[in-house]
Design an enzyme around this catalytic site. Structure first.
Site, PDB file in Angstrom:
ATOM      1  N   LEU A  18       0.634   5.407  12.208  1.00 35.86           N
ATOM      2  CA  LEU A  18       1.137   4.974  10.901  1.00 35.86           C
ATOM      3  C   LEU A  18       0.315   5.625   9.798  1.00 35.86           C
ATOM      4  O   LEU A  18      -0.915   5.677   9.860  1.00 35.86           O
ATOM      5  CB  LEU A  18       1.076   3.458  10.771  1.00 35.86           C
ATOM      6  CG  LEU A  18       2.046   2.682  11.653  1.00 35.86           C
ATOM      7  CD1 LEU A  18       1.831   1.179  11.478  1.00 35.86           C
ATOM      8  CD2 LEU A  18       3.480   3.045  11.356  1.00 35.86           C
ATOM      9  N   GLY A  42       0.878   4.765   6.432  1.00 36.92           N
ATOM     10  CA  GLY A  42       0.878   3.868   5.279  1.00 36.92           C
ATOM     11  C   GLY A  42       2.259   3.277   5.121  1.00 36.92           C
ATOM     12  O   GLY A  42       3.063   3.282   6.052  1.00 36.92           O
ATOM     13  N   ASP A  92       0.851  -1.198   0.000  1.00 34.42           N
ATOM     14  CA  ASP A  92       0.000   0.000   0.000  1.00 34.42           C
ATOM     15  C   ASP A  92       0.884   1.245   0.000  1.00 34.42           C
ATOM     16  O   ASP A  92       0.560   2.262   0.593  1.00 34.42           O
ATOM     17  CB  ASP A  92      -0.953   0.003   1.195  1.00 34.42           C
ATOM     18  CG  ASP A  92      -0.236   0.103   2.544  1.00 34.42           C
ATOM     19  OD1 ASP A  92       0.991  -0.138   2.591  1.00 34.42           O
ATOM     20  OD2 ASP A  92      -0.894   0.408   3.552  1.00 34.42           O
TER      21      ASP A  92
END
Length: 122
Positions: free
Chosen positions: A38, A40, A4
């Site tokens: 986070l 990504g 991702d």
């Protein structure tokens, strides 16, 4: 295997924009600036394949299948299909009639060249 990875992948350590948010990159870690949240991933697919092969001890061929044929199978795209009246070429396979998306890699799985729709892209 999937990634991702966000648009900051490959830009290195520092502060980068993700839409209207500020993201801090340090190594393989991407967080919203000023937090531990986070944001990504900044890990490339070739790195994912190398790490998977190393972590599992599988062969290079098996690792590559996890990034090509297996995801295509999950999407029901490894065979020719018709969708909304349009014939879609298979992906994730090297065969006559398949979409010509491919990467040439070294024995260490470093990308040497990439083709998208049969044209050199890298």
């Amino acid at each position: 295997l999937v990634t991702d990875a966000m648009s900051a992948m490959g830009l290195g350590d520092g502060t980068h924009a993700l839409g209207d948010m500020s993201v801090s990159i340090l190594g393989d870690r991407a967080t919203l600036t000023g937090t531990d949240t986070l944001a990504g991933s900044v890990v490339s697919m070739d790195t994912c394949v190398r790490r998977f092969q190393k972590f599992t001890g599988c062969s290079i061929g098996e690792a590559l299948l996890c990034a090509t044929l297996h995801p295509a199978n999950v999407l029901n795209r490894s065979v020719k299909r018709e969708r909304h009246g349009v014939v879609e070429a298979p992906i994730g396979v090297l065969e006559v009639g398949a979409r010509a998306d491919l990467c040439v890699v070294t024995d260490e799985l470093d990308v040497v060249a990439t083709w998208v729709h049969g044209r050199v892209a890298y």
